[in-house]
Design an enzyme around this catalytic site. Structure first.
Site, PDB file in Angstrom:
ATOM      1  N   ARG A   1      59.037  52.286 -27.718  1.00 30.81           N
ATOM      2  CA  ARG A   1      60.399  52.631 -28.109  1.00 30.81           C
ATOM      3  C   ARG A   1      60.719  52.223 -29.535  1.00 30.81           C
ATOM      4  O   ARG A   1      60.183  51.237 -30.048  1.00 30.81           O
ATOM      5  CB  ARG A   1      61.400  51.971 -27.148  1.00 30.81           C
ATOM      6  CG  ARG A   1      61.355  52.539 -25.742  1.00 30.81           C
ATOM      7  CD  ARG A   1      62.215  51.754 -24.771  1.00 30.81           C
ATOM      8  NE  ARG A   1      62.296  52.416 -23.469  1.00 30.81           N
ATOM      9  CZ  ARG A   1      61.380  52.297 -22.504  1.00 30.81           C
ATOM     10  NH1 ARG A   1      60.332  51.505 -22.698  1.00 30.81           N
ATOM     11  NH2 ARG A   1      61.516  52.945 -21.354  1.00 30.81           N
TER      12      ARG A   1
ATOM     13  N   HIS B   1      57.958  57.115 -27.039  1.00 25.75           N
ATOM     14  CA  HIS B   1      56.647  57.766 -26.956  1.00 25.75           C
ATOM     15  C   HIS B   1      56.535  59.040 -27.788  1.00 25.75           C
ATOM     16  O   HIS B   1      56.003  60.062 -27.328  1.00 25.75           O
ATOM     17  CB  HIS B   1      56.303  58.074 -25.497  1.00 25.75           C
ATOM     18  CG  HIS B   1      55.893  56.876 -24.691  1.00 25.75           C
ATOM     19  ND1 HIS B   1      55.485  55.693 -25.257  1.00 25.75           N
ATOM     20  CD2 HIS B   1      55.813  56.695 -23.334  1.00 25.75           C
ATOM     21  CE1 HIS B   1      55.177  54.831 -24.305  1.00 25.75           C
ATOM     22  NE2 HIS B   1      55.377  55.399 -23.133  1.00 25.75           N
TER      23      HIS B   1
ATOM     24  N   HIS C   1      47.741  56.851 -22.379  1.00 29.74           N
ATOM     25  CA  HIS C   1      48.628  56.460 -21.282  1.00 29.74           C
ATOM     26  C   HIS C   1      48.015  56.770 -19.917  1.00 29.74           C
ATOM     27  O   HIS C   1      48.709  57.201 -19.000  1.00 29.74           O
ATOM     28  CB  HIS C   1      49.969  57.182 -21.434  1.00 29.74           C
ATOM     29  CG  HIS C   1      51.141  56.455 -20.863  1.00 29.74           C
ATOM     30  ND1 HIS C   1      51.462  56.504 -19.515  1.00 29.74           N
ATOM     31  CD2 HIS C   1      52.088  55.671 -21.435  1.00 29.74           C
ATOM     32  CE1 HIS C   1      52.561  55.795 -19.294  1.00 29.74           C
ATOM     33  NE2 HIS C   1      52.954  55.268 -20.445  1.00 29.74           N
TER      34      HIS C   1
ATOM     35  N   GLU D   1      47.881  49.979 -22.301  1.00 31.06           N
ATOM     36  CA  GLU D   1      48.141  50.735 -23.519  1.00 31.06           C
ATOM     37  C   GLU D   1      47.866  49.862 -24.750  1.00 31.06           C
ATOM     38  O   GLU D   1      48.718  49.087 -25.178  1.00 31.06           O
ATOM     39  CB  GLU D   1      49.582  51.236 -23.522  1.00 31.06           C
ATOM     40  CG  GLU D   1      49.935  52.067 -22.297  1.00 31.06           C
ATOM     41  CD  GLU D   1      51.431  52.196 -22.101  1.00 31.06           C
ATOM     42  OE1 GLU D   1      52.127  52.660 -23.034  1.00 31.06           O
ATOM     43  OE2 GLU D   1      51.919  51.807 -21.017  1.00 31.06           O
TER      44      GLU D   1
END
Length: 345
Positions: free
Chosen positions: A80, A105, A175, A309
């Site tokens: 974010r 994202h 992801h 991630e």
């Protein structure tokens, strides 16, 4: 080594293909050039049974309606950005606000929602994309390549290379949701995770880092000696409760390319070791996994997969103490993450 290319559909008159890389051990990695999505990774369990260890769909249409970012490459900025805006050299840029007032994202049509060019290379596939200036609000024309390769040691490597003609932001990740039980037979609550990490980032109610770097000692965030995922799901720690009972947190890595991230499922015997040159890993335990379509004939639900991630820190542009995610004109962005699959009997 074998690489197969097959048709997977079409989007906006652009062909979408699937590429399957098969090594001499029979391990398979399949990806499509829509979002560079990894749709399947077939690895053996302790009895030699090959099964899929990532969440994925069978047809393109299911990915087009997916809101969980299954298997996709995320960018330009993973995570974010507070307020959907940032400043570079005194100039303010506004990017897509697709998570309430925040940017998430890469925006509404990030790297995960476009068709990439693709070509077969030695031991894998190279995906490339030209992200134009102003796309999702970002400055600069960005050229990026993502290379997926597999070797006979059951190591799957993702290499990222990029350059820009204007200062911009960039931190990219994959992801994929891992589930080492195989074919999503069980959730990941009994998976054991080991992290070489002494610190994690505290999040606010918008799931954005507050800037406070917290110690893992004496918390459910201490994975240094290994811990099952269920520990965080049942925890009453405010940070676990905040993200929907589990984890969705960046962990600062103590070392790189040093077996720093290890995931294990004791029942199947499968192990996954992740090594990277990135400063952090966001551990997301699928707390908000939403049902779109079945994966491997299993209904998508909370805790069905875990994301690891590897990336720069979320919202780093607003925290000077975080490693920079600014990419300058003429600077080369280069990053590599390795996923090694094994068996522990």
């Amino acid at each position: 080594m074998q690489i197969m290319k097959e048709s997977f559909g079409e989007l906006d008159h652009k062909p979408v293909f699937s590429f399957t890389i098969i090594n001499d051990q029979g391990v398979e990695v399949t990806a499509i050039n829509y979002g560079c999505i990894i749709t399947r990774i077939m690895v053996p369990d302790k009895n030699g049974v090959l099964e899929n260890v990532v969440l994925g769909y069978e047809v393109l249409e299911d990915y087009l309606s997916d809101s969980n970012y299954l298997g996709a490459i995320i960018g330009r900025v993973a995570g974010r950005i507070r307020g959907g805006s940032f400043e570079l050299d005194g100039k303010k840029y506004t990017v897509a606000q697709n998570d309430r007032t925040n940017h998430l994202h890469g925006g509404i049509q990030g790297f995960d929602k476009v068709v990439w060019n693709a070509k077969i290379i030695e031991d894998g596939v190279c995906f490339s994309y030209e992200s134009k200036e102003g796309e999702e609000g970002y400055p600069g024309n960005l050229s990026i390549e993502v290379m997926y390769t597999l070797n006979n040691d059951n190591e799957f490597l993702i290499r990222y290379e990029a350059k820009t003609d204007q200062k911009t932001l960039l931190t990219v990740t994959n992801h994929s949701y891992f589930n080492l039980s195989g074919n999503s037979k069980k959730n990941i609550l009994n998976h054991s995770l080991t992290l070489k990490s002494d610190e994690f980032l505290e999040l606010d109610e918008g799931l954005i880092p507050t800037g406070h770097i917290a110690e893992v000692t004496n918390t459910p965030f201490d994975f240094r000696l290994g811990e099952v995922i269920e520990t965080g799901v049942t925890s009453t720690h405010p940070q676990n409760v905040l993200v929907g009972n589990g984890y969705d947190h960046p962990f600062l890595l103590n070392s790189n390319h040093d077996n720093e991230i290890m995931l294990k499922d004791s029942e199947s015997g499968r192990t996954l070791t992740v090594e990277t040159d990135e400063p952090a890993v966001v551990v997301y335990t699928g707390n908000a996994l939403q049902y779109n379509k079945d994966v491997q004939d299993v209904r998508t639900s909370k805790y069905l997969g875990i994301c690891l991630e590897t990336q720069g820190l979320p919202d780093a542009i607003h925290h000077s103490q975080f490693p920079s995610i600014i990419l300058d004109k003429g600077q080369r962005y280069s990053s590599i993450t390795k996923y090694k699959f094994g068996i522990k009997r």
